[in-house]
Write a protein that holds these residues in place. Structure first.
Motif, PDB file in Angstrom:
ATOM      1  N   LEU A   1      40.824  39.541  43.307  1.00  0.00           N
ATOM      2  CA  LEU A   1      40.794  39.062  41.928  1.00  0.00           C
ATOM      3  C   LEU A   1      41.274  40.110  40.921  1.00  0.00           C
ATOM      4  CD1 LEU A   1      37.477  37.023  41.921  1.00  0.00           C
ATOM      5  CD2 LEU A   1      39.775  36.135  41.519  1.00  0.00           C
ATOM      6  N   ALA A   2      41.464  41.341  41.353  1.00  0.00           N
ATOM      7  CA  ALA A   2      41.984  42.368  40.459  1.00  0.00           C
ATOM      8  C   ALA A   2      43.503  42.286  40.340  1.00  0.00           C
ATOM      9  CB  ALA A   2      41.578  43.759  40.949  1.00  0.00           C
ATOM     10  N   GLY A   3      44.148  41.494  41.184  1.00  0.00           N
ATOM     11  CA  GLY A   3      45.604  41.345  41.138  1.00  0.00           C
ATOM     12  C   GLY A   3      46.015  40.050  40.464  1.00  0.00           C
ATOM     13  N   ARG A   4      47.258  39.641  40.681  1.00  0.00           N
ATOM     14  CA  ARG A   4      47.752  38.384  40.124  1.00  0.00           C
ATOM     15  C   ARG A   4      47.204  37.234  40.971  1.00  0.00           C
ATOM     16  NH1 ARG A   4      51.433  39.169  36.285  1.00  0.00           N
ATOM     17  NH2 ARG A   4      51.925  36.944  36.315  1.00  0.00           N
ATOM     18  N   VAL A   5      46.606  36.258  40.297  1.00  0.00           N
ATOM     19  CA  VAL A   5      45.878  35.230  41.027  1.00  0.00           C
ATOM     20  C   VAL A   5      46.487  33.832  40.897  1.00  0.00           C
ATOM     21  CG1 VAL A   5      43.673  36.461  40.881  1.00  0.00           C
ATOM     22  CG2 VAL A   5      44.333  34.882  39.057  1.00  0.00           C
ATOM     23  N   GLU A   6      47.510  33.669  40.042  1.00  0.00           N
ATOM     24  CA  GLU A   6      48.010  32.313  39.798  1.00  0.00           C
ATOM     25  C   GLU A   6      48.409  31.584  41.078  1.00  0.00           C
ATOM     26  OE1 GLU A   6      50.248  34.774  36.598  1.00  0.00           O
ATOM     27  OE2 GLU A   6      49.268  35.155  38.507  1.00  0.00           O
ATOM     28  N   ASP A   7      49.099  32.295  41.963  1.00  0.00           N
ATOM     29  CA  ASP A   7      49.610  31.659  43.176  1.00  0.00           C
ATOM     30  C   ASP A   7      48.693  31.858  44.381  1.00  0.00           C
ATOM     31  OD1 ASP A   7      51.863  30.906  41.712  1.00  0.00           O
ATOM     32  OD2 ASP A   7      52.905  32.781  42.176  1.00  0.00           O
ATOM     33  N   ARG A   8      47.558  32.552  44.190  1.00  0.00           N
ATOM     34  CA  ARG A   8      46.692  32.871  45.321  1.00  0.00           C
ATOM     35  C   ARG A   8      45.383  32.085  45.280  1.00  0.00           C
ATOM     36  NH1 ARG A   8      45.022  38.050  45.727  1.00  0.00           N
ATOM     37  NH2 ARG A   8      45.059  37.917  47.988  1.00  0.00           N
ATOM     38  N   VAL A   9      45.210  31.285  44.231  1.00  0.00           N
ATOM     39  CA  VAL A   9      44.038  30.406  44.150  1.00  0.00           C
ATOM     40  C   VAL A   9      44.515  29.002  44.469  1.00  0.00           C
ATOM     41  CG1 VAL A   9      42.239  29.482  42.653  1.00  0.00           C
ATOM     42  CG2 VAL A   9      42.910  31.888  42.455  1.00  0.00           C
ATOM     43  N   GLY A  10      44.169  28.545  45.678  1.00  0.00           N
ATOM     44  CA  GLY A  10      44.649  27.264  46.158  1.00  0.00           C
ATOM     45  C   GLY A  10      43.923  26.080  45.564  1.00  0.00           C
ATOM     46  N   PRO A  11      44.320  24.872  45.928  1.00  0.00           N
ATOM     47  CA  PRO A  11      43.744  23.651  45.335  1.00  0.00           C
ATOM     48  C   PRO A  11      42.252  23.495  45.578  1.00  0.00           C
ATOM     49  CG  PRO A  11      45.187  23.143  47.204  1.00  0.00           C
ATOM     50  CD  PRO A  11      45.420  24.568  46.866  1.00  0.00           C
ATOM     51  N   ALA A  12      41.766  23.873  46.756  1.00  0.00           N
ATOM     52  CA  ALA A  12      40.334  23.736  47.028  1.00  0.00           C
ATOM     53  C   ALA A  12      39.522  24.678  46.143  1.00  0.00           C
ATOM     54  CB  ALA A  12      40.045  24.012  48.501  1.00  0.00           C
ATOM     55  N   LEU A  13      39.988  25.907  46.001  1.00  0.00           N
ATOM     56  CA  LEU A  13      39.283  26.880  45.175  1.00  0.00           C
ATOM     57  C   LEU A  13      39.397  26.527  43.693  1.00  0.00           C
ATOM     58  CD1 LEU A  13      37.585  29.407  45.357  1.00  0.00           C
ATOM     59  CD2 LEU A  13      39.680  30.781  45.382  1.00  0.00           C
ATOM     60  N   ARG A  14      40.552  25.991  43.284  1.00  0.00           N
ATOM     61  CA  ARG A  14      40.705  25.541  41.897  1.00  0.00           C
ATOM     62  C   ARG A  14      39.705  24.439  41.571  1.00  0.00           C
ATOM     63  NH1 ARG A  14      45.688  26.407  38.960  1.00  0.00           N
ATOM     64  NH2 ARG A  14      46.859  28.092  39.955  1.00  0.00           N
ATOM     65  N   SER A  15      39.523  23.518  42.508  1.00  0.00           N
ATOM     66  CA  SER A  15      38.570  22.439  42.292  1.00  0.00           C
ATOM     67  C   SER A  15      37.146  22.973  42.225  1.00  0.00           C
ATOM     68  CB  SER A  15      38.695  21.405  43.415  1.00  0.00           C
ATOM     69  OG  SER A  15      37.726  20.395  43.291  1.00  0.00           O
ATOM     70  N   ALA A  16      36.806  23.904  43.116  1.00  0.00           N
ATOM     71  CA  ALA A  16      35.453  24.454  43.160  1.00  0.00           C
ATOM     72  C   ALA A  16      35.116  25.251  41.909  1.00  0.00           C
ATOM     73  CB  ALA A  16      35.285  25.343  44.392  1.00  0.00           C
ATOM     74  N   CYS A  17      36.145  25.812  41.254  1.00  0.00           N
ATOM     75  CA  CYS A  17      35.929  26.668  40.084  1.00  0.00           C
ATOM     76  C   CYS A  17      36.368  26.004  38.785  1.00  0.00           C
ATOM     77  CB  CYS A  17      36.667  28.001  40.258  1.00  0.00           C
ATOM     78  SG  CYS A  17      36.164  28.919  41.722  1.00  0.00           S
ATOM     79  N   GLU A  18      36.717  24.710  38.851  1.00  0.00           N
ATOM     80  CA  GLU A  18      37.146  23.946  37.678  1.00  0.00           C
ATOM     81  C   GLU A  18      38.321  24.599  36.957  1.00  0.00           C
ATOM     82  OE1 GLU A  18      33.602  23.193  35.298  1.00  0.00           O
ATOM     83  OE2 GLU A  18      33.339  21.297  36.344  1.00  0.00           O
ATOM     84  N   VAL A  19      39.299  25.061  37.726  1.00  0.00           N
ATOM     85  CA  VAL A  19      40.522  25.623  37.158  1.00  0.00           C
ATOM     86  C   VAL A  19      41.468  24.483  36.813  1.00  0.00           C
ATOM     87  CG1 VAL A  19      42.549  27.073  37.602  1.00  0.00           C
ATOM     88  CG2 VAL A  19      40.281  27.795  38.409  1.00  0.00           C
ATOM     89  N   SER A  20      41.973  24.469  35.583  1.00  0.00           N
ATOM     90  CA  SER A  20      42.878  23.415  35.119  1.00  0.00           C
ATOM     91  C   SER A  20      44.330  23.830  35.306  1.00  0.00           C
ATOM     92  CB  SER A  20      42.620  23.111  33.639  1.00  0.00           C
ATOM     93  OG  SER A  20      41.274  22.769  33.432  1.00  0.00           O
TER      94      SER A  20
END
Length: 282
Positions: A19-38
């Motif tokens: 999480l200290a690096g660039r995360v846009e392309d490393r947070v997949g759909p399952a994790l986006r859903s779990a963390c409410e990322v839009s």
């Protein structure tokens, strides 16, 4: 959301700078859903949402698994080394185990984090308010602590919030009884409010804050007066068990000409300790 997919994405996220690096392309759909990322969230927002969610879930793990998880994802400030193996060596020193054992604990923690995320969706997690800013000032000569809390309601009809403090003198913003602040009126979702009070301070050798909710800014001042300590250490995202440990060395602070130190912390991780210690705690 499939558990196996969430586990796979968490194992991918822990690599490199995590999480200290660039995360846009490393947070997949399952994790986006779990963390409410839009879809419209940028890198800073994504990092904050994922970090807050993993911190909240990690707080439900046993201490050794919690430490391993926070280090693996570079959430703990002291463990933000660029390489995963370096973070594992740091965690191994904290729990007095070899890095291989810590890596196994990370795997175990990830499995549990996935289960917890599926069992308690982000929208239903506890926390109906968060702290926008907390200002604390300890005046040792007067044996008192001033606190100013600026909070934001995360739901409608917020009427009270809890403070882990003894009885004190309220300056404004509500009434205080047994650690609960009763607000003069209900707050709507997104509305902010300020509360301030003064509390008696026993002779102490540290002043720390352990957030249980999200906190954006923590501003701390300690006034020692003329007879200040020779050394003051900052606690920036430490574990609770580190506080009394004389081997734990935080950042050294300089006491200024009038006997004060000033610290400011941003984007605090719930469950970690922030503040300062001095004198016989060193």
């Amino acid at each position: 959301m499939e558990r196996a997919e969430l586990v796979r994405e968490l194992k991918t996220l822990r690599k490199g700078r995590a999480l200290a690096g660039r995360v846009e392309d490393r947070v997949g759909p399952a994790l986006r859903s779990a963390c409410e990322v839009s879809d419209g969230d940028g890198m800073v927002t994504i990092r904050a949402k994922v970090s807050d969610r993993l911190s909240e879930l990690s707080s439900q793990l046993p201490e050794d698994l919690r430490l391993a998880a926070l280090a693996a994802f570079a959430i703990t400030p002291e463990a933000r080394q660029p390489l995963y193996q370096d973070r594992m060596r740091w965690a191994a020193l904290r729990v007095d185990r070899d890095p291989r054992t810590v890596r196994r604990r990370v795997d175990e923690a990830i499995e549990l984090l996935a289960e917890l995320a599926l069992a308690s969706p982000a929208s239903s997690t506890p926390g109906n308010w968060h702290t926008l800013s907390l200002t604390m000032a300890l005046v040792l000569e007067e044996s008192c602590v001033f606190e100013q809390h600026r909070l934001v309601a995360d739901q409608d009809d917020l009427r009270s919030f809890d403070l882990a403090v003894p009885a004190g003198t309220v300056l404004y913003g509500g009434t205080l009884s047994e650690g609960t602040v009763e607000l003069p009126r209900a707050l709507s979702r997104g509305e902010s409010w300020e509360f301030a009070a003064v509390f008696p301070a026993e002779p102490k050798t540290r002043l720390v804050y352990l957030p249980r909710h999200r906190c954006e800014v923590f501003d701390l001042r300690v006034r020692f007066g003329k007879a200040g300590p020779s050394e003051v250490l900052a606690l920036d995202g430490a574990f609770e068990r580190d506080i009394p440990d004389p081997r734990y060395r935080g950042r050294v602070l300089q006491v200024d000409a009038v006997g004060e130190v000033h610290l400011q912390f941003r984007h605090l991780t719930p469950g970690l300790v922030y503040g300062a210690r001095w004198a016989d705690q060193l």
